[in-house]
Design an enzyme around this catalytic site. Structure first.
Site, PDB file in Angstrom:
ATOM      1  N   HIS A 380       0.812  -1.210   0.000  1.00 11.70           N
ATOM      2  CA  HIS A 380       0.000   0.000   0.000  1.00 11.70           C
ATOM      3  C   HIS A 380       0.856   1.277   0.000  1.00 11.70           C
ATOM      4  O   HIS A 380       0.362   2.364  -0.238  1.00 11.70           O
ATOM      5  CB  HIS A 380      -0.926  -0.019   1.232  1.00 11.70           C
ATOM      6  CG  HIS A 380      -2.183   0.763   1.052  1.00 11.70           C
ATOM      7  ND1 HIS A 380      -2.439   1.543  -0.058  1.00 11.70           N
ATOM      8  CD2 HIS A 380      -3.283   0.890   1.846  1.00 11.70           C
ATOM      9  CE1 HIS A 380      -3.625   2.114   0.083  1.00 11.70           C
ATOM     10  NE2 HIS A 380      -4.165   1.736   1.223  1.00 11.70           N
ATOM     11  N   ASP A 384      -2.358   2.215  -4.539  1.00 12.24           N
ATOM     12  CA  ASP A 384      -3.563   2.646  -3.833  1.00 12.24           C
ATOM     13  C   ASP A 384      -4.681   1.633  -4.029  1.00 12.24           C
ATOM     14  O   ASP A 384      -4.625   0.803  -4.932  1.00 12.24           O
ATOM     15  CB  ASP A 384      -4.015   4.013  -4.353  1.00 12.24           C
ATOM     16  CG  ASP A 384      -3.055   5.109  -3.937  1.00 12.24           C
ATOM     17  OD1 ASP A 384      -2.415   4.956  -2.868  1.00 12.24           O
ATOM     18  OD2 ASP A 384      -2.910   6.093  -4.683  1.00 12.24           O
TER      19      ASP A 384
END
Ligand SMILES: *[C@@H]1O[C@H](CO)[C@@H](O)[C@H](O)[C@H]1NC(C)=O
Length: 409
Positions: A380, A384
């Site tokens: 992450h 995204d």
């Protein structure tokens, strides 16, 4: 119960060892006789550790042969387990193992002297000592290879003089007394890398499900023709590998990686997919290269070749280097659902699972469809949620209706 079983086993084993000791003495004599008689005729050579691939400097030796064993040319004498794979060391010529220069389980480096081989000694033994051939074969010389193969891990140091005993007795012996086995290098390296991924990446997993009806139908309709033309079975893996390549080109961040030393993002304009394969030694991840330019047949052939190599323990370090994305198929073990861990230096991994018939809502009605859950674990820090979800939906779209590929939708 276990302790009384062990007591019985111990007494049986003790008896066995005493009996074996008498036999062992004669075999030692035989070897000595043969050594002195052939010393002047046979050349002794020292065999060295082969050079490893670039990124590997050392490995642990596991002997397949013992001193006194006859070997044929190219017969495997030992295996060297490196961080990434096992390297088999064959005998350069026919002969008899004269001396092992490194203890079992010990570390060696490339070019280090491994063992001494008396060349051509087998023939000499047969010609000069017919009496020895007629006598029952020495148990010590015949059993060590299977002993080494069945007893994974180092031979216990507390009982070095134990002669080899049949497989069942060995397992019983280990069941009673030993429960610790040294971690092999591959397992150590796997552990280290998985932990590294957890410590470095901000891992998150997103899920989806794939209706396998269309791809199953396509497979059913074309599997025979495919087999005839390409001499290989059409599996589901090629669809997922191709769909991943397609989705990776569409979402470049999933195919990229953060270089933590320079704090840069490295994007790749090619797709190399690591495919996780379970082997007896642990998980290996050989790489299918240039998937973006491959068709289903190319992919199936490559997977098949790599799988064959993995099973034969012939995967080279080069086969596992690189890789921009990984696919792990838990479905082969019947997994329903799970979250894979990123294979560094990559940023995402796709988890495939088993195909099970499940009720799903189609146009307002409940239908039974062959369904597979898929999971994408991603870093992450770089990727995204939008990219990850879009990526996984792309894979779903391609597998559910492969015409998407042709139309580049
Ligand atoms: C299967 O293919 C048909 C066209 O042949 C398509 O209409 C349908 O949506 C596909 N099924 C799924 C589950 O996507």
């Amino acid at each position: 119960l276990q302790s009384s079983l062990c007591a019985v086993a111990l007494s049986i084993l003790t008896l066995f060892f005493i009996c074996r000791k008498c036999g062992a003495r004669s075999s030692v004599f035989q070897i000595r006789y043969f050594k002195t008689s052939s010393a002047c005729r046979n050349e002794v050579i020292t065999v060295k550790t082969p050079a490893f691939a670039e990124s590997v400097t050392e490995g642990d030796v596991r002997w397949e042969k013992a001193v006194g064993d006859s070997v044929k040319e190219d017969e495997v004498v030992c295996e060297i387990e490196t961080d990434k794979t096992s390297v088999q060391v064959p005998s350069p010529a026919a002969g008899v193992i004269e001396e092992l220069l490194v203890p079992d389980g010990e570390k060696v480096e490339g070019g280090q002297a491994l063992f001494k081989l008396r060349k051509g000694a087998v023939a000499a033994q047969a010609a000069e000592a017919p009496a020895a051939v007629a006598a029952p074969p020495p148990p010590a010389a015949a059993t060590p290879p299977s002993f080494a193969a069945s007893a994974v891990g180092p031979i216990p140091t507390t009982m070095p003089s134990v002669p080899p005993v049949p497989g069942a007795a060995i397992s019983f012996f280990y069941f009673c007394f030993l429960s610790q086995v040294k971690m092999n290098r591959m397992r150590l390296r796997i552990a280290q890398r998985l932990k590294e991924a957890q410590n470095t990446c901000a891992m998150l997993t997103t899920f989806n499900e794939v209706d396998m009806s269309n791809i199953s139908e396509m497979r059913k309709a074309y599997k025979d023709t495919f087999l005839k033309k390409h001499n290989i079975k059409l599996g589901f893996m090629s669809a997922f590998v191709k769909a991943s390549a397609y989705a990776l080109m569409d979402q470049p961040s999933v195919n990229g990686v953060i270089d933590d030393t320079t704090k840069e993002v490295v994007y790749r304009d090619y797709v190399d997919i690591s495919v996780a394969v379970a082997t007896p030694k642990g998980l290996v991840v050989p790489v299918i290269r240039g998937v973006e330019g491959m068709n289903f047949a190319d992919i199936e052939k490559t997977i098949n070749e790599l799988g064959e190599k993995a099973r034969k323990n012939e995967l080279a370090v080069e086969d596992m280097d690189g890789g921009t994305f990984t696919i792990s198929n838990g479905g082969v073990f019947g997994s329903m659902f799970g979250t894979p861990i990123i294979n560094p230096p990559q940023s995402a991994i796709l988890g495939m699972h088993g195909i099970f018939d499940r009720p799903v809502a189609i146009g307002g009605k409940v239908e039974i469809r062959p369904m597979m859950y898929v999971a994408l674990t991603y870093d992450h820090r770089l990727i995204d949620g939008r990219e990850a979800v879009t990526f996984l939906r792309k894979i779903k779209a391609v597998v559910e209706d492969p015409r998407v590929l042709l139309l580049a939708l």
